[in-house]
Design a protein around this motif. Sequence first.
Motif, PDB file in Angstrom:
ATOM      1  N   GLY A  62     -18.523 116.230  68.230  1.00  0.00           N
ATOM      2  CA  GLY A  62     -19.006 114.913  67.811  1.00  0.00           C
ATOM      3  C   GLY A  62     -18.606 113.814  68.781  1.00  0.00           C
ATOM      4  O   GLY A  62     -19.407 112.948  69.116  1.00  0.00           O
ATOM      5  N   SER A  86      -7.892 116.669  68.351  1.00  0.00           N
ATOM      6  CA  SER A  86      -8.833 117.702  67.915  1.00  0.00           C
ATOM      7  C   SER A  86      -8.855 118.879  68.884  1.00  0.00           C
ATOM      8  O   SER A  86      -9.019 120.033  68.464  1.00  0.00           O
ATOM      9  CB  SER A  86     -10.239 117.107  67.790  1.00  0.00           C
ATOM     10  N   SER A 118     -14.924 118.261  59.746  1.00  0.00           N
ATOM     11  CA  SER A 118     -13.747 118.549  60.566  1.00  0.00           C
ATOM     12  C   SER A 118     -12.949 119.688  59.959  1.00  0.00           C
ATOM     13  O   SER A 118     -12.705 119.713  58.753  1.00  0.00           O
ATOM     14  CB  SER A 118     -12.874 117.290  60.682  1.00  0.00           C
ATOM     15  N   VAL A 159     -17.420 114.515  60.208  1.00  0.00           N
ATOM     16  CA  VAL A 159     -17.123 114.091  61.571  1.00  0.00           C
ATOM     17  C   VAL A 159     -17.715 112.708  61.847  1.00  0.00           C
ATOM     18  O   VAL A 159     -17.093 111.884  62.528  1.00  0.00           O
ATOM     19  CB  VAL A 159     -17.670 115.123  62.577  1.00  0.00           C
ATOM     20  N   ASP A 183     -10.349 121.863  66.724  1.00  0.00           N
ATOM     21  CA  ASP A 183     -11.269 121.308  65.727  1.00  0.00           C
ATOM     22  C   ASP A 183     -12.631 121.117  66.402  1.00  0.00           C
ATOM     23  O   ASP A 183     -12.976 120.026  66.861  1.00  0.00           O
ATOM     24  CB  ASP A 183     -10.714 119.973  65.205  1.00  0.00           C
ATOM     25  N   PRO A 240     -15.954 120.941  65.518  1.00  0.00           N
ATOM     26  CA  PRO A 240     -16.948 119.919  65.145  1.00  0.00           C
ATOM     27  C   PRO A 240     -16.551 118.511  65.577  1.00  0.00           C
ATOM     28  O   PRO A 240     -17.403 117.738  66.022  1.00  0.00           O
ATOM     29  CB  PRO A 240     -17.007 120.032  63.615  1.00  0.00           C
ATOM     30  N   THR A 241     -15.268 118.178  65.469  1.00  0.00           N
ATOM     31  CA  THR A 241     -14.834 116.837  65.862  1.00  0.00           C
ATOM     32  C   THR A 241     -14.938 116.643  67.368  1.00  0.00           C
ATOM     33  O   THR A 241     -15.393 115.598  67.843  1.00  0.00           O
ATOM     34  CB  THR A 241     -13.387 116.586  65.399  1.00  0.00           C
TER      35      THR A 241
END
Length: 323
Positions: free
Chosen positions: A294, A283, A84, A91, A288, A290-291
């Motif tokens: 995910g 996020s 993250s 994550v 953010d 990657p979060t």
Amino acid sequence: MSQLLALLRKLCHAALLVLAVVVLNFLLIRLAPGDPVETIAGSMGGISEELRAQLRTQYGLDQPLWVQLGTYVGKVLHGDLGFSYFFNLPVSGLIAERVPATLLLVLASVVTAFLLGTALGVLASRKPHGALSQAITVLSMMGHAAPVFWSGMMLVILFASIWPILPISDMRSVTSDGEGLAGVLDVAWHMVLPTLTLSLVYLAQYSRLSRASMLDVLGSDYIRTARAKGLAERHVLYRHALRNALLPVVTMLGLQFGNVVAGAILVETVFNWPGLGRLAFDSILRRDYPTVLGVLLFSAVVVVVMNQITDALYRLIDPRIRA
């Protein structure tokens, strides 16, 4: 052997579908306006150009888009969802920490909507032109028309200002230690309003669908035959009619499970519920990537798994499908 091949084919299709979702989500997130490095710089009150360049290199944002995509897909195939940007944590760990709260809310809402909606639909189908049926129809239309966030805010106003008897925020009380029966009851008490908010829309849909399906089944020849044999009306309704009438309702349940997860984002935001929805909302505001990816990947996997479970339930409910 043919059933095993069919199962393997379904699993391959599901894996390819999830892979396509991973690629599409990555491209959509990267093409969306906003820069995570600038967001980080803003939260820190401004940073130097050298530090900006260092962050871009650290997160791989200085690479071409197709290189970033290949790197991300390769990591996902190895079970790595990345780190993250904001929390600076894996994550997968963030998602694992939030999953129980979201699954608890979603499953409680789905079960509540399915059971109450089906029961109301069966009641409405017994006398389709009666006062009870008309009242259920009107309430169903109102519940279906009301947006989730509006219902949540109305419930907050009702139970926080006018009639303050239910908690409207968080998953546990500040004074609760979260252990034993008292902890379970405390969580259940905090779940009442979020579960009611999330289940209202789908309860209305299930009641309308089960009513229409029951009316269609009750006009079938085998139902008339069962009544001609002198079977009790309750036996005819629940033993013969309801089992076949549940098929479209189960289909709707499986297809809309993803919508329930999406609706949980709004509900968790309104009630400050510490689940994946709140994590996704925060996020997105912080860029953010990657979060967000995910959470989207987890939601896609949940939808695919629910579709497979729906197929299995079909075979349990209707013996003709097993044949």
